[in-house]
Design an enzyme around this catalytic site. Structure first.
Site, mmCIF file in Angstrom:
data_model
loop_
_atom_site.group_PDB
_atom_site.id
_atom_site.type_symbol
_atom_site.label_atom_id
_atom_site.label_comp_id
_atom_site.label_asym_id
_atom_site.label_seq_id
_atom_site.Cartn_x
_atom_site.Cartn_y
_atom_site.Cartn_z
ATOM 1 N N TYR A 68 -1.542 2.048 10.331
ATOM 2 C CA TYR A 68 -2.409 1.262 10.723
ATOM 3 C C TYR A 68 -3.792 1.063 12.190
ATOM 4 O O TYR A 68 -4.660 0.192 12.554
ATOM 5 C CB TYR A 68 -1.529 0.156 10.079
ATOM 6 C CG TYR A 68 -1.236 0.030 8.988
ATOM 7 C CD1 TYR A 68 -1.417 0.569 8.359
ATOM 8 C CD2 TYR A 68 0.120 -0.110 8.868
ATOM 9 C CE1 TYR A 68 -1.241 0.909 6.797
ATOM 10 C CE2 TYR A 68 0.926 0.045 7.692
ATOM 11 C CZ TYR A 68 0.328 -0.070 6.405
ATOM 12 O OH TYR A 68 0.738 0.884 5.486
ATOM 13 N N ILE A 128 0.917 -1.319 0.122
ATOM 14 C CA ILE A 128 0.270 -0.013 0.020
ATOM 15 C C ILE A 128 0.865 1.151 0.344
ATOM 16 O O ILE A 128 1.505 1.218 0.932
ATOM 17 C CB ILE A 128 -0.606 -0.461 1.099
ATOM 18 C CG1 ILE A 128 -1.803 1.487 1.092
ATOM 19 C CG2 ILE A 128 -0.563 -0.001 2.358
ATOM 20 C CD1 ILE A 128 -2.997 1.200 2.325
ATOM 21 N N TYR A 129 0.913 2.064 -1.516
ATOM 22 C CA TYR A 129 1.783 3.411 -1.419
ATOM 23 C C TYR A 129 0.940 4.188 -1.990
ATOM 24 O O TYR A 129 0.299 3.977 -2.682
ATOM 25 C CB TYR A 129 2.941 2.768 -2.010
ATOM 26 C CG TYR A 129 3.893 1.111 -1.596
ATOM 27 C CD1 TYR A 129 5.122 2.658 -0.722
ATOM 28 C CD2 TYR A 129 3.601 0.333 -1.769
ATOM 29 C CE1 TYR A 129 6.317 1.488 0.095
ATOM 30 C CE2 TYR A 129 4.781 -0.148 -1.087
ATOM 31 C CZ TYR A 129 6.005 0.116 -0.107
ATOM 32 O OH TYR A 129 6.753 -0.252 -0.409
ATOM 33 N N GLY A 141 -5.142 11.960 2.744
ATOM 34 C CA GLY A 141 -6.215 10.958 3.305
ATOM 35 C C GLY A 141 -6.084 9.725 2.074
ATOM 36 O O GLY A 141 -7.233 8.966 2.409
ATOM 37 N N ASN A 163 8.960 1.620 11.016
ATOM 38 C CA ASN A 163 8.128 2.692 10.181
ATOM 39 C C ASN A 163 6.742 3.370 10.879
ATOM 40 O O ASN A 163 5.991 2.333 10.767
ATOM 41 C CB ASN A 163 7.693 1.934 9.211
ATOM 42 C CG ASN A 163 7.179 3.314 8.292
ATOM 43 O OD1 ASN A 163 6.660 4.200 8.357
ATOM 44 N ND2 ASN A 163 7.032 3.103 6.424
#
Length: 175
Positions: free
Chosen positions: A142, A96-97, A106, A135
């Protein structure tokens, strides 16, 4: 114009490679040697490797587009395509980038919301991912979305072995 999520096909491999290399280097380039980074970009994110992944059953790539510009991308895996077997009830967010110019607007949340929606559509019970142990911003992101740590695994980047924290989000049954 509304943002849209578009599933990729093998015809998108060149654009996928460009976005993949750009975002990976932006995210991890400062923390790795040029040698390790170049190895990863030229091997794991090569046209051939991405083409294979696009053709893998149970792996799915998506672009998030805004006004026909790719702002980010997502790779989801289920069943035997998961990078680590978490069973048939799991959906993995392997990648997911968000592109550098679009961060903190967003779009990461939109991509993750899409992943959770796909998990529900595929009747999965949880979503999981691995995130680099250093990170902290991503881990916090998350966690804010309901993910919690459940383990770890090693990730090899060229000659460097790095630890990823595994996080998952249990999905509630829809009523």
């Amino acid at each position: 114009m509304a943002d849209s999520v578009v599933q990729l096909t093998t015809a998108d491999v060149t654009k996928l490679q460009m976005i993949s290399q750009e975002t990976f280097k932006d995210t991890f380039g400062a923390y790795n040697t040029d040698e390790d980074m170049n190895w990863y970009l030229n091997n794991q994110l090569s046209i051939q490797r991405l083409q294979e992944q696009l053709q893998t059953e149970n792996s799915f790539f998506y672009f998030l587009e805004k006004e026909h510009q790719v702002v980010g991308y997502l790779k989801l895996n289920i069943n035997d395509a998961q990078s680590e077997d978490q069973g048939k009830d799991a959906l993995e967010v392997e990648r997911i980038y968000v592109r550098p110019d679009y961060k903190r607007l967003g779009y990461g949340r939109q991509l993750m919301d899409y992943a959770v929606t796909r998990a529900y559509q595929l009747d999965k019970k949880f979503v999981w991912l691995g995130v680099w142990e250093y990170n902290h911003a991503a881990q916090k992101f998350y966690a804010a979305l309901g993910f919690s740590e459940f383990g770890d695994h090693l990730f090899t980047l060229g000659g460097a072995r790095q630890r990823d924290v595994l996080m998952k989000k249990e999905l509630r049954a829809r009523v």
